[in-house]
Motif scaffolding. Structure first.
Motif, PDB file in Angstrom:
ATOM      1  N   TRP A 146      41.231  27.539 104.603  1.00  0.00           N
ATOM      2  CA  TRP A 146      40.465  28.557 105.323  1.00  0.00           C
ATOM      3  C   TRP A 146      38.995  28.167 105.449  1.00  0.00           C
ATOM      4  CZ3 TRP A 146      42.508  31.608 108.536  1.00  0.00           C
ATOM      5  CH2 TRP A 146      43.769  32.165 108.329  1.00  0.00           C
ATOM      6  N   THR A 147      38.457  27.533 104.423  1.00  0.00           N
ATOM      7  CA  THR A 147      37.074  27.056 104.505  1.00  0.00           C
ATOM      8  C   THR A 147      36.927  26.024 105.619  1.00  0.00           C
ATOM      9  OG1 THR A 147      36.748  27.434 102.130  1.00  0.00           O
ATOM     10  CG2 THR A 147      35.202  25.954 103.222  1.00  0.00           C
ATOM     11  N   SER A 148      37.916  25.158 105.753  1.00  0.00           N
ATOM     12  CA  SER A 148      37.886  24.139 106.805  1.00  0.00           C
ATOM     13  C   SER A 148      37.961  24.779 108.188  1.00  0.00           C
ATOM     14  CB  SER A 148      39.052  23.159 106.621  1.00  0.00           C
ATOM     15  OG  SER A 148      39.006  22.542 105.350  1.00  0.00           O
ATOM     16  N   ILE A 149      38.852  25.758 108.340  1.00  0.00           N
ATOM     17  CA  ILE A 149      38.988  26.441 109.627  1.00  0.00           C
ATOM     18  C   ILE A 149      37.691  27.155 109.998  1.00  0.00           C
ATOM     19  CG2 ILE A 149      40.179  28.321 110.833  1.00  0.00           C
ATOM     20  CD1 ILE A 149      42.687  27.591 109.226  1.00  0.00           C
ATOM     21  N   LEU A 150      37.101  27.830 109.031  1.00  0.00           N
ATOM     22  CA  LEU A 150      35.853  28.556 109.286  1.00  0.00           C
ATOM     23  C   LEU A 150      34.726  27.601 109.659  1.00  0.00           C
ATOM     24  CD1 LEU A 150      36.077  31.093 106.331  1.00  0.00           C
ATOM     25  CD2 LEU A 150      36.327  31.621 108.764  1.00  0.00           C
ATOM     26  N   PHE A 151      34.700  26.433 109.036  1.00  0.00           N
ATOM     27  CA  PHE A 151      33.671  25.443 109.338  1.00  0.00           C
ATOM     28  C   PHE A 151      33.801  24.958 110.779  1.00  0.00           C
ATOM     29  CE2 PHE A 151      32.330  20.928 109.375  1.00  0.00           C
ATOM     30  CZ  PHE A 151      30.992  21.104 109.069  1.00  0.00           C
ATOM     31  N   VAL A 152      35.029  24.696 111.204  1.00  0.00           N
ATOM     32  CA  VAL A 152      35.266  24.250 112.578  1.00  0.00           C
ATOM     33  C   VAL A 152      34.853  25.334 113.569  1.00  0.00           C
ATOM     34  CG1 VAL A 152      37.046  23.617 114.252  1.00  0.00           C
ATOM     35  CG2 VAL A 152      37.097  22.641 111.951  1.00  0.00           C
ATOM     36  N   VAL A 153      35.256  26.569 113.304  1.00  0.00           N
ATOM     37  CA  VAL A 153      34.913  27.681 114.198  1.00  0.00           C
ATOM     38  C   VAL A 153      33.404  27.860 114.276  1.00  0.00           C
ATOM     39  CG1 VAL A 153      35.087  30.180 114.519  1.00  0.00           C
ATOM     40  CG2 VAL A 153      37.104  28.869 113.849  1.00  0.00           C
ATOM     41  N   TRP A 154      32.737  27.751 113.135  1.00  0.00           N
ATOM     42  CA  TRP A 154      31.283  27.916 113.101  1.00  0.00           C
ATOM     43  C   TRP A 154      30.590  26.862 113.961  1.00  0.00           C
ATOM     44  CZ3 TRP A 154      27.400  31.006 112.075  1.00  0.00           C
ATOM     45  CH2 TRP A 154      26.133  30.473 111.859  1.00  0.00           C
TER      46      TRP A 154
END
Length: 217
Positions: free
Chosen positions: A161-169
């Motif tokens: 989830w941290t990786s997904i949020l980083f990409v979205v950000w």
């Protein structure tokens, strides 16, 4: 970093992104200039690099040394937060007022990127075992490991989830994207950026990609 000790890293990173969104932007020099000039004092970079040592030792710990190593890792991460603000000189401070052992923030990002890349490559190599293993078998093995223990499941999905949020950000904030990526001022640019991040993040991990992004911004 402090919130990350009490809640999931994905939750803490979301709160960090929210703080960035709510903080008004002030006129400032270019990002590259800020990275090259902003000093990282020894009280910041030394605990960060020492924490990589605890990560390196984690696979070699025993049932008696695992917890002390983990506690040391968490202590080192929050140590810079306990240091007085006066030891963190401003970017515009003169050379005389800066820490004698300080390094630039850009240099710190480069070192963190290199250390994270080495650790990630070692872990990936150990997980793959056979160098000729297929990507499919490696993915299936990773999925099995992810669900092998409740603690592993919790930490693993937190990383995902941290990786997904980083990409979205990054996709939503083009000004933070590295110069090596296409301009995201257009729909095509954002699409190419998203595709690059979606493919690179699972392969390199957010721990490797994040310092690379901020180093090249």
């Amino acid at each position: 970093m402090l919130l990350g000790q009490f809640v999931a890293i994905s939750v803490a990173s979301n709160l960090f992104y929210l703080a960035l969104v709510l903080t008004p932007r002030l006129p400032s020099p270019s990002s590259s200039h800020m990275l090259s000039s902003f000093p990282a004092p020894v009280v910041l970079w030394l605990p960060v690099l020492l924490s990589f040592g605890t990560v390196t030792m984690s696979p070699f710990t025993s049932e008696h040394s695992f917890l002390p190593n983990l506690l040391l890792m968490h202590t080192l991460i929050i140590l810079p937060l306990l240091v007085p603000d006066c030891l963190f000189p401003l970017a515009q401070a003169s050379a005389q007022t800066r820490s004698r052992f300080g390094i630039s923030l850009k240099t710190l990002y480069i070192v963190v990127f290199g250390a994270a890349l080495v650790l990630h490559a070692r872990a990936t190599g150990q997980a793959a075992g056979d160098p000729l293993v297929s990507v499919k078998n490696l993915a299936l093995k990773a999925w099995d490991v992810l669900h092998s223990h409740p603690a592993q499941l919790s930490i693993g999905w937190d990383v995902i989830w941290t990786s997904i949020l980083f990409v979205v950000w990054l996709v939503l904030h083009p000004e933070l994207q590295p110069r090596v990526l296409p301009s995201s001022s257009t729909i095509k640019g954002r699409f190419l950026t998203a595709m690059y991040l979606v493919m690179a993040t699972p392969l390199l991990s957010v721990g490797v990609l994040a310092p690379h992004v901020f180093w090249t911004t």
